[in-house]
Design an enzyme around this catalytic site. Structure first.
Site, PDB file in Angstrom:
ATOM      1  N   GLY A  49     -28.403 -51.558  -8.899  1.00 24.06           N
ATOM      2  CA  GLY A  49     -28.974 -52.626  -8.090  1.00 24.06           C
ATOM      3  C   GLY A  49     -28.185 -53.897  -8.294  1.00 24.06           C
ATOM      4  N   HIS A  50     -26.852 -53.750  -8.214  1.00 24.33           N
ATOM      5  CA  HIS A  50     -25.956 -54.903  -8.360  1.00 24.33           C
ATOM      6  C   HIS A  50     -24.568 -54.502  -7.871  1.00 24.33           C
ATOM      7  CE1 HIS A  50     -24.333 -52.782 -11.804  1.00 24.33           C
ATOM      8  NE2 HIS A  50     -25.540 -52.706 -12.333  1.00 24.33           N
ATOM      9  N   ALA A  51     -23.687 -55.483  -7.811  1.00 26.88           N
ATOM     10  CA  ALA A  51     -22.271 -55.232  -7.501  1.00 26.88           C
ATOM     11  C   ALA A  51     -21.444 -55.874  -8.610  1.00 26.88           C
ATOM     12  CB  ALA A  51     -21.908 -55.839  -6.149  1.00 26.88           C
TER      13      ALA A  51
END
Ligand code: TYD
Length: 132
Positions: A49-51
């Site tokens: 749930g991130h980059a």
């Protein structure tokens, strides 16, 4: 822009079992700076749930299975990983998540950078802006 893709690994099999291998700068398109692994994930949990601004990753299901969701800000794709002889290359600046972990699954993640919290983009709107 680079794209997420499955990369096959060698599978050396004989009556004693199988052996797969990854070497620095061979098959995967970055120099490995870090390895970490994800395990004992409770049923139904979601990870990621991130980059990353700079990190590239290569993810292998060493045991069991899970799905990797990747999103370049425009297109979303799901890759199901469930074998030790291939993995998913995830370029930088790609939103990602992992879910549907099977019992006893083990995810190996090879990364192109040392750990740095400042490399994370954890806000989806900020991610979309970075992609613009
Ligand atoms: P996090 O990146 O939030 O996990 P996921 O992407 O699977 O949701 O990391 C979980 C914790 O582990 C967080 O406290 C940071 C720490 N961590 C490290 O110390 N080094 C690392 O290389 C990674 C990937 C995480």
């Amino acid at each position: 822009m680079d794209r997420p893709r499955i990369i096959q690994l060698p599978k050396n099999g004989d009556r004693r079992g199988n052996l797969s291998v990854i070497e620095q700068l061979d098959r995967i398109p970055f120099k490995i700076e870090r390895a970490f692994w994800i395990y004992d994930v409770p049923g139904g949990e979601y990870r990621g749930g991130h980059a990353y601004r700079e990190s590239e990753e290569f993810i292998v299901a060493l045991s069991g299975s899970f799905d990797v969701l990747v999103d370049d800000g425009t297109q979303k794709q799901v890759f199901s990983l469930n074998r030790s002889y291939y993995g998913l290359y995830v370029p930088k600046r790609m939103w990602r998540g992992m879910e549907n972990f099977s019992t006893n699954s083990l995810a190996l993640v090879l990364s192109s950078t040392p750990y740095d919290e400042a490399d994370y983009i954890r806000d989806y709107e900020e991610f979309k802006q970075v992609k613009r």
